[in-house]
Write an enzyme that holds these catalytic residues in place. Structure first.
Site, short mmCIF file in Angstrom:
data_model
loop_
_atom_site.label_atom_id
_atom_site.label_comp_id
_atom_site.label_asym_id
_atom_site.label_seq_id
_atom_site.Cartn_x
_atom_site.Cartn_y
_atom_site.Cartn_z
N ASP A 47 0.85 -1.18 0.00
CA ASP A 47 0.00 0.00 0.00
C ASP A 47 0.89 1.24 0.00
O ASP A 47 1.92 1.27 0.69
CB ASP A 47 -0.92 0.00 1.22
CG ASP A 47 -2.06 1.00 1.07
OD1 ASP A 47 -3.19 0.57 0.80
OD2 ASP A 47 -1.81 2.21 1.22
N ASP A 97 -7.00 -4.42 -4.69
CA ASP A 97 -8.00 -3.72 -3.89
C ASP A 97 -7.65 -2.24 -3.88
O ASP A 97 -7.46 -1.62 -2.84
CB ASP A 97 -8.02 -4.31 -2.47
CG ASP A 97 -9.15 -3.77 -1.62
OD1 ASP A 97 -10.03 -3.09 -2.18
OD2 ASP A 97 -9.15 -4.02 -0.40
#
Length: 242
Positions: A47, A97
Site C-alpha cells: 500500500d 483492492d
C-alpha cells in the site's frame, strides 16, 4: 460482503494458494480474508500510504482483526505498480483492492494493458488475478466495461462478476483473470468442499450456493461488455467517473 466477494472466488478457484500479493487494501480486511486460508504461507500487502495503514491498524481493529500482526503477513509501504515492476517474486494469487482510476489520479497506471502484462509475469503457472473493477451501477458501467476489455487484452480468460454492497448502495463489480481456469465451472458442492479444506472459520456471505450467483451476469450487462472496445494504455488515461 465486499471483501469476501473480492478474495474468495479467486482463492477457491486456485485450490491451494501459498503466496498471495495484495495491491492496496490499507484497512487490512482483504489481508484478513486471505489469512483465513490454511495453505497461505505468506501474504504480501503493498500500500502506498503508510499513514492510512497505521491509522487503520490502530482504529479499525474490527476490520483487520489483527491480520497486520500475523507472522504470515508482510506489509510493504510502496507504490504497488513499482513493486510489481521491480520484484522477481512469484505469487499464486494477486488481488487488486485499489481505488478506481480517475483521470490524472495515482491509481490509473495500475489499470493499464502495460501493467497487466507485467503483473501476469508475477503469477505462478496456474496463478489467478482478481480485482475490484469499479461500480456495477449502469450509470458508471463504462468504467467497469473498459477495465474488463483491458484485462481481456492481457489474459486468456476474464470472468466479470457482481454483488450488491449495502454500504456502497450500488452493485459492485469484480473480475477474475486467468490463463484458462474458469470460475463458472466450479459447482456449489466443489466450492463448499474446497472451503472446508482450505478456510478457517465460517463465511458471512460467500459459500457454494453464493458462488454461481456472482457469475450469473444478466444479458443487458453482457451486451454492454460485448460492445466495449476501449483498452487503456499508459499513454491514454481515459477512465473517469461521470
Amino acid at each position: 460482503i465486499y471483501h469476501e466477494a473480492l478474495v474468495h472466488p479467486a482463492m477457491v478457484l486456485h485450490g491451494r494458494p501459498e503466496r498471495v500479493l495484495i495491491l492496496g487494501g490499507g484497512e487490512g480486511a482483504t489481508l484478513r480474508e486471505v489469512l483465513r486460508y490454511r495453505s497461505v504461507r505468506e501474504a504480501v500487502m503493498v500500500d502506498i500510504d503508510g499513514e492510512v495503514v497505521a491509522f487503520c491498524k490502530k482504529h479499525l481493529a474490527d476490520w483487520h482483526q489483527g491480520s497486520f500482526d500475523s507472522p504470515r503477513a508482510r506489509v510493504v509501504i510502496d507504490d504497488a505498480r513499482l513493486f510489481v515492476e521491480e520484484t522477481r517474486e512469484k505469487f499464486d494469487v494477486i488481488l487488486s483492492d485499489l481505488p478506481s482510476p480517475i483521470r490524472g489520479g495515482p491509481a490509473y497506471r495500475l489499470y493499464t494493458k502495460e501493467f497487466y502484462r507485467v503483473l501476469r509475469r508475477r503469477l505462478t503457472p496456474g496463478g489467478i488475478f482478481a480485482m475490484q473493477a469499479g461500480s456495477g451501477n449502469l450509470v458508471q458501467f463504462d468504467l467497469h466495461s473498459a477495465i474488463v476489455k483491458t484485462l481481456v487484452s492481457s489474459f486468456r480468460r476474464v470472468s466479470p462478476y457482481y454483488q450488491y454492497v449495502p454500504s456502497f448502495d450500488v452493485p459492485w463489480a469484480f473480475a477474475v483473470a486467468t490463463a484458462g481456469a474458469d470460475p463458472v465451472r466450479l459447482t456449489p458442492a466443489e466450492v463448499d468442499r474446497r472451503l472446508r479444506r482450505l478456510v478457517r472459520g465460517r463465511m458471512r456471505f460467500y459459500d457454494g450456493e453464493t458462488h454461481p450467483g456472482l457469475f450469473s451476469v444478466p444479458r443487458h450487462l453482457r451486451d454492454r461488455l460485448d460492445r466495449e472496445r476501449r483498452v487503456i494504455t499508459l499513454s491514454r488515461p481515459v477512465y473517469f467517473f461521470k
